[in-house]
Design a protein around this motif. Sequence first.
Motif, PDB file in Angstrom:
ATOM      1  N   MET A   1      -1.147 -18.810   6.361  1.00 26.42           N
ATOM      2  CA  MET A   1      -0.952 -17.598   7.278  1.00 26.42           C
ATOM      3  C   MET A   1      -0.417 -16.914   6.320  1.00 26.42           C
ATOM      4  N   ASP A   2       1.028 -17.362   6.246  1.00 25.85           N
ATOM      5  CA  ASP A   2       1.723 -16.492   5.066  1.00 25.85           C
ATOM      6  C   ASP A   2       0.630 -16.280   3.730  1.00 25.85           C
ATOM      7  N   ALA A   3      -0.042 -16.804   3.113  1.00 30.52           N
ATOM      8  CA  ALA A   3      -0.645 -16.344   1.971  1.00 30.52           C
ATOM      9  C   ALA A   3      -1.563 -14.631   2.481  1.00 30.52           C
ATOM     10  N   ARG A   4      -2.229 -14.993   3.767  1.00 30.76           N
ATOM     11  CA  ARG A   4      -2.776 -13.421   4.779  1.00 30.76           C
ATOM     12  C   ARG A   4      -1.715 -12.304   4.978  1.00 30.76           C
ATOM     13  N   ALA A   5      -0.401 -12.844   5.064  1.00 33.56           N
ATOM     14  CA  ALA A   5      -0.149 -12.159   5.653  1.00 33.56           C
ATOM     15  C   ALA A   5       0.674 -11.048   4.547  1.00 33.56           C
ATOM     16  N   ARG A   6       0.659 -11.944   3.269  1.00 33.75           N
ATOM     17  CA  ARG A   6       1.258 -11.489   2.435  1.00 33.75           C
ATOM     18  C   ARG A   6       0.403 -10.865   2.060  1.00 33.75           C
ATOM     19  N   ALA A   7      -1.325 -10.944   1.535  1.00 36.88           N
ATOM     20  CA  ALA A   7      -1.590  -9.758   0.403  1.00 36.88           C
ATOM     21  C   ALA A   7      -2.153  -8.987   1.836  1.00 36.88           C
ATOM     22  N   ARG A   8      -1.664  -8.757   3.478  1.00 35.81           N
ATOM     23  CA  ARG A   8      -2.306  -7.548   3.214  1.00 35.81           C
ATOM     24  C   ARG A   8      -1.262  -6.871   3.185  1.00 35.81           C
ATOM     25  N   LEU A   9       0.250  -6.749   3.082  1.00 32.91           N
ATOM     26  CA  LEU A   9       1.413  -6.693   3.042  1.00 32.91           C
ATOM     27  C   LEU A   9       1.298  -5.662   1.837  1.00 32.91           C
ATOM     28  N   THR A  10       0.940  -6.527   0.448  1.00 30.63           N
ATOM     29  CA  THR A  10       0.412  -5.464  -0.823  1.00 30.63           C
ATOM     30  C   THR A  10      -0.095  -5.022  -0.237  1.00 30.63           C
ATOM     31  N   LEU A  11      -1.606  -4.682   0.350  1.00 33.29           N
ATOM     32  CA  LEU A  11      -2.364  -4.303   0.706  1.00 33.29           C
ATOM     33  C   LEU A  11      -1.994  -2.589   0.687  1.00 33.29           C
ATOM     34  N   GLU A  12      -1.243  -3.346   2.370  1.00 32.80           N
ATOM     35  CA  GLU A  12      -0.755  -1.525   2.938  1.00 32.80           C
ATOM     36  C   GLU A  12      -0.013  -1.008   2.098  1.00 32.80           C
ATOM     37  N   ARG A  13       1.376  -1.370   1.374  1.00 30.78           N
ATOM     38  CA  ARG A  13       1.830  -0.675   0.500  1.00 30.78           C
ATOM     39  C   ARG A  13       1.270  -0.782  -0.832  1.00 30.78           C
ATOM     40  N   GLU A  14      -0.343  -0.748  -1.673  1.00 29.49           N
ATOM     41  CA  GLU A  14      -0.936  -0.371  -2.386  1.00 29.49           C
ATOM     42  C   GLU A  14      -1.761   1.047  -1.679  1.00 29.49           C
ATOM     43  N   LEU A  15      -1.464   0.963  -0.792  1.00 26.42           N
ATOM     44  CA  LEU A  15      -2.636   1.608   0.391  1.00 26.42           C
ATOM     45  C   LEU A  15      -1.406   3.093   0.541  1.00 26.42           C
ATOM     46  N   ARG A  16      -0.182   2.745   0.481  1.00 25.55           N
ATOM     47  CA  ARG A  16       0.563   3.506   1.146  1.00 25.55           C
ATOM     48  C   ARG A  16       0.653   4.736  -0.251  1.00 25.55           C
ATOM     49  N   ASP A  17       0.871   3.698  -1.777  1.00 29.12           N
ATOM     50  CA  ASP A  17       0.737   4.818  -2.774  1.00 29.12           C
ATOM     51  C   ASP A  17      -0.162   5.671  -2.935  1.00 29.12           C
ATOM     52  N   ALA A  18      -1.434   5.156  -3.282  1.00 24.18           N
ATOM     53  CA  ALA A  18      -2.540   5.282  -3.506  1.00 24.18           C
ATOM     54  C   ALA A  18      -2.911   6.946  -3.117  1.00 24.18           C
ATOM     55  N   LEU A  19      -2.012   7.313  -2.071  1.00 25.55           N
ATOM     56  CA  LEU A  19      -2.324   8.716  -2.043  1.00 25.55           C
ATOM     57  C   LEU A  19      -2.165   9.868  -2.808  1.00 25.55           C
ATOM     58  N   THR A  20      -0.534   9.306  -3.285  1.00 26.25           N
ATOM     59  CA  THR A  20       0.110  10.031  -4.059  1.00 26.25           C
ATOM     60  C   THR A  20      -0.502   9.749  -5.341  1.00 26.25           C
ATOM     61  N   ASN A  21      -1.050   8.743  -5.402  1.00 27.64           N
ATOM     62  CA  ASN A  21      -1.642   8.022  -7.155  1.00 27.64           C
ATOM     63  C   ASN A  21      -2.116   9.038  -7.217  1.00 27.64           C
TER      64      ASN A  21
END
Length: 280
Positions: A17-37
């Motif tokens: 669960m931990d690994a999945r939650a972390r992966a999801r948070l990483t994806l969320e953060r990357e998605l947020r930056d994707a637009l500006t990048n």
Amino acid sequence: QSKSDGRGTSRVFEAQMDARARARLTLERELRDALTNGQFEVFYQPLVDLGSNDIVGLEALARWRHPERGLVSPAVFIPIAEETGLIVPLGEWVLRQACRDAARWPGHVRVAVNVSPHQLRQRTFATMVVSALAENAVDPRRLELEITESVLLEETDANLKTLHALRASGVRIAMDDFGTGYSSISYLRSFPFDKIKIDRSFVREIGEKPEAAAIIRAIIGLGQSLNMTTLVEGIETEGQRKAVLAEGADEMQGYLFSHPCPARDIDALFDGAHPRTEAA
Ligand code: C2E
Ligand code: MG
Ligand code: MG
Ligand code: MG
């Protein structure tokens, strides 16, 4: 014995669960930056007239080119964008890009853009759409906005007012993925859609289950009696194309004619640089 097994299992489970939650948070953060990048792109898939095989429109489909993961599917990032609210700036970016691209293409060709419930809820949505069209000198009648049932789940006066305002400005409104929700038919009463897009799950079963063709026939009949254009999604085989043509559908979309492709491929198509070999 059983007690320690249980604890061991739950530790493994928690670690996962931990690994999945972390992966999801990483994806969320990357998605947020994707637009500006500048990591998003718009691909286009032809909407094709069944009678003439002419391209009558192009559906804009968002793509995320991740530096390590490569092309990420919208099936992965759109739900996250919806949950985080990022769909609002992302959807606006897609719409503006689609208007810029459409401005280079022939005037009889429409561009279809998907709209999320979040976007429609923005009080400024209709004005934003109208200004995106005007800034690119694109006739509003060339724009088709695709909404799913989830938009109408909140059948608020504000949402309906926005849709009516857009329609009054010439923009066409299509109901996407028709038949997949709980009450697709009842939503046809709440708004005068210009088009219904019959979900590809019905097409898959053509030739396997006689009910599939009967249901498609009924939906097409319904669309016709309500004066709506009917498009069938997910046409992958010549047999499916023939079947929906025989049932009287107006348009099709699917891998048989073309996969979604980058804007420059569409440019080439209209520049006549390439013969239209992908036409069936
Ligand atoms: P959709 O709006 O129903 O778009 C059609 C989807 O079906 C596309 O998937 C397209 O590639 C796929 N498709 C087309 N022809 C065929 C076929 O013959 N066979 C099969 N198996 N699939 C076919 P895609 O591009 O992965 O997009 C998935 C969904 O993500 C879209 O479904 C739409 O709901 C959403 N989406 C994509 N871009 C945007 C966007 O800019 N904004 C919003 N709100 N949603 C978007
Ligand atoms: Mg769509
Ligand atoms: Mg669809
Ligand atoms: Mg769909």
